[in-house]
Design an enzyme around this catalytic site. Structure first.
Site, mmCIF file in Angstrom:
data_model
loop_
_atom_site.group_PDB
_atom_site.id
_atom_site.type_symbol
_atom_site.label_atom_id
_atom_site.label_comp_id
_atom_site.label_asym_id
_atom_site.label_seq_id
_atom_site.Cartn_x
_atom_site.Cartn_y
_atom_site.Cartn_z
ATOM 1 N N ASN A 1 -57.207 85.684 -41.219
ATOM 2 C CA ASN A 1 -58.017 84.964 -40.246
ATOM 3 C C ASN A 1 -57.566 83.504 -40.244
ATOM 4 O O ASN A 1 -57.901 82.741 -41.141
ATOM 5 C CB ASN A 1 -59.502 85.076 -40.619
ATOM 6 C CG ASN A 1 -60.397 84.373 -39.609
ATOM 7 O OD1 ASN A 1 -59.944 83.929 -38.559
ATOM 8 N ND2 ASN A 1 -61.679 84.268 -39.935
ATOM 9 N N LYS B 1 -58.417 81.243 -38.275
ATOM 10 C CA LYS B 1 -59.528 80.383 -37.852
ATOM 11 C C LYS B 1 -59.035 79.359 -36.817
ATOM 12 O O LYS B 1 -58.152 79.651 -36.027
ATOM 13 C CB LYS B 1 -60.196 79.743 -39.074
ATOM 14 C CG LYS B 1 -60.662 80.794 -40.097
ATOM 15 C CD LYS B 1 -61.523 80.226 -41.183
ATOM 16 C CE LYS B 1 -61.958 81.335 -42.131
ATOM 17 N NZ LYS B 1 -62.882 80.831 -43.169
ATOM 18 N N HIS C 1 -68.106 87.101 -37.865
ATOM 19 C CA HIS C 1 -67.786 86.261 -39.023
ATOM 20 C C HIS C 1 -68.955 85.315 -39.303
ATOM 21 O O HIS C 1 -69.622 84.846 -38.390
ATOM 22 C CB HIS C 1 -66.501 85.467 -38.774
ATOM 23 C CG HIS C 1 -65.949 84.839 -40.004
ATOM 24 N ND1 HIS C 1 -66.437 83.659 -40.510
ATOM 25 C CD2 HIS C 1 -64.959 85.226 -40.850
ATOM 26 C CE1 HIS C 1 -65.767 83.342 -41.610
ATOM 27 N NE2 HIS C 1 -64.877 84.285 -41.840
ATOM 28 N N GLU D 1 -69.131 82.300 -40.079
ATOM 29 C CA GLU D 1 -69.073 80.980 -39.444
ATOM 30 C C GLU D 1 -69.609 81.044 -38.023
ATOM 31 O O GLU D 1 -70.274 80.103 -37.560
ATOM 32 C CB GLU D 1 -67.632 80.464 -39.480
ATOM 33 C CG GLU D 1 -67.188 80.093 -40.889
ATOM 34 C CD GLU D 1 -65.684 80.088 -41.093
ATOM 35 O OE1 GLU D 1 -65.269 79.819 -42.229
ATOM 36 O OE2 GLU D 1 -64.937 80.368 -40.124
ATOM 37 N N GLU E 1 -67.858 89.812 -46.682
ATOM 38 C CA GLU E 1 -67.501 88.450 -47.068
ATOM 39 C C GLU E 1 -68.752 87.708 -47.538
ATOM 40 O O GLU E 1 -69.545 87.242 -46.713
ATOM 41 C CB GLU E 1 -66.897 87.707 -45.884
ATOM 42 C CG GLU E 1 -65.569 88.254 -45.400
ATOM 43 C CD GLU E 1 -64.857 87.270 -44.494
ATOM 44 O OE1 GLU E 1 -63.780 86.812 -44.860
ATOM 45 O OE2 GLU E 1 -65.409 86.950 -43.427
ATOM 46 N N GLY F 1 -64.026 79.978 -48.545
ATOM 47 C CA GLY F 1 -63.491 78.627 -48.531
ATOM 48 C C GLY F 1 -64.001 77.724 -49.629
ATOM 49 O O GLY F 1 -63.749 76.520 -49.611
ATOM 50 N N SER G 1 -62.286 83.746 -50.503
ATOM 51 C CA SER G 1 -61.376 83.071 -51.442
ATOM 52 C C SER G 1 -60.429 84.053 -52.135
ATOM 53 O O SER G 1 -60.115 83.897 -53.322
ATOM 54 C CB SER G 1 -62.170 82.261 -52.465
ATOM 55 O OG SER G 1 -62.882 81.204 -51.837
#
Length: 284
Positions: A43, A45, A127, A129, A197, A203, A243
């Site tokens: 990904n 992003k 996702h 985010e 996730e 991250g 991560s």
């Protein structure tokens, strides 16, 4: 689900050895429903320039001969044509989102039909985010998954809990709630990969232990068996994301119910990403 989580922690002493007979049985069943092949997603992003993506693609293409798993690279919308035109086999391309409605007066949105029209085979949906920053609810994500599948796209559907939810003991409840919204609207899961996730590990440099990840993956598979049937659940591939890096990928890949990875930052470095793809050799 609780019983599945208890049984899931009966791990082999060495994760690099072949998985237990139960895993082999599951893989046989998976092969009857789909490829059952280890799958790694990158990904990218909201990162990249024309130049940096050209460099990344060149690095991936240079290592393509070593890849022994299915690989999907999620480029930003504006770089999808460039990535499609230059990224070779075995890599495939994914969008990172799509609109849940059909064509129409939806300024700024990219429809599933548009992705299909330009030959993009995959899309990443749900996702964390987008859930957190764009207000995408479980229902909206489910609508997007259903629309993408109806249009003929393959989907990586993301789920996962926040740190607060994990500390409150709500990890499985959150993940199954997110999945239920999808199972209520999707009956055929043959073109869906689930990506677990944990939000607190994305991250941050933190990563769930292999045992923690395995427990959630087993619980997800148990829920899917109840929701869509044991055969379908056996065929669904479940990725771990959060991560993932060259230092932890081998051990994670050895867990019975981890069928691949969804990789963020490390996917922007061709060498690191290829190393993570190579972890597929530790998956039964």
């Amino acid at each position: 689900i609780a019983m599945a989580m208890v049984s899931s922690v009966r791990l082999t002493a060495a994760v690099r050895a072949p998985r237990a007979a139960g895993a082999a049985t599951r893989r046989v069943c998976a092969a009857a429903k789909g490829t059952g092949k280890f799958i790694v997603g990158g990904n990218w992003k909201s990162n990249g320039t024309t130049e940096s993506i050209a460099t990344l693609v060149d690095g991936l293409n240079a290592g393509a001969a070593s890849v022994r798993c299915e690989v999907v690279c999620g480029a930003p919308f504006v770089y999808l044509p460039q990535t499609q035109a230059t990224l070779g086999a075995p890599f495939e391309v994914a969008a990172q989102n799509c609109w849940e409605m059909g064509p129409g007066a939806y300024t700024g949105e990219v429809g599933a039909e548009m992705l299909k029209d330009i030959g993009v085979p995959w899309v990443i949906l749900g996702h964390s985010e987008r859930r957190a920053l764009c207000g995408e609810t479980d229902s909206v994500v489910a609508d997007k998954v259903a629309k993408a599948l109806e249009t003929g796209l393959k989907v990586i559907a993301c789920i996962g809990e926040t740190l607060e939810e994990r500390e409150a003991g709500q990890t499985v409840a959150v993940c199954t709630r997110q999945l239920k919204a999808m199972t209520d609207k999707v009956s055929d899961w043959s073109n869906v990969v689930i990506a677990y996730e944990p939000v607190w590990a994305i991250g941050t440099g933190k990563v769930a232990t292999p045992q923690q990840a395995q427990e959630v993956h087993a619980a997800v598979r148990a829920f899917m068996a109840e929701a869509v049937g044991a055969d379908a659940a056996a065929g669904i591939r479940i990725q771990y994301g959060g991560s993932v890096n060259p230092g932890n990928c081998d051990e994670l890949a050895g867990m019975e119910d981890i069928d691949g990875f969804l990789v963020g930052g490390a996917s922007l470095n061709a060498g690191d990403f290829l190393t993570i793809c190579a972890a597929a050799r530790y998956s039964a």
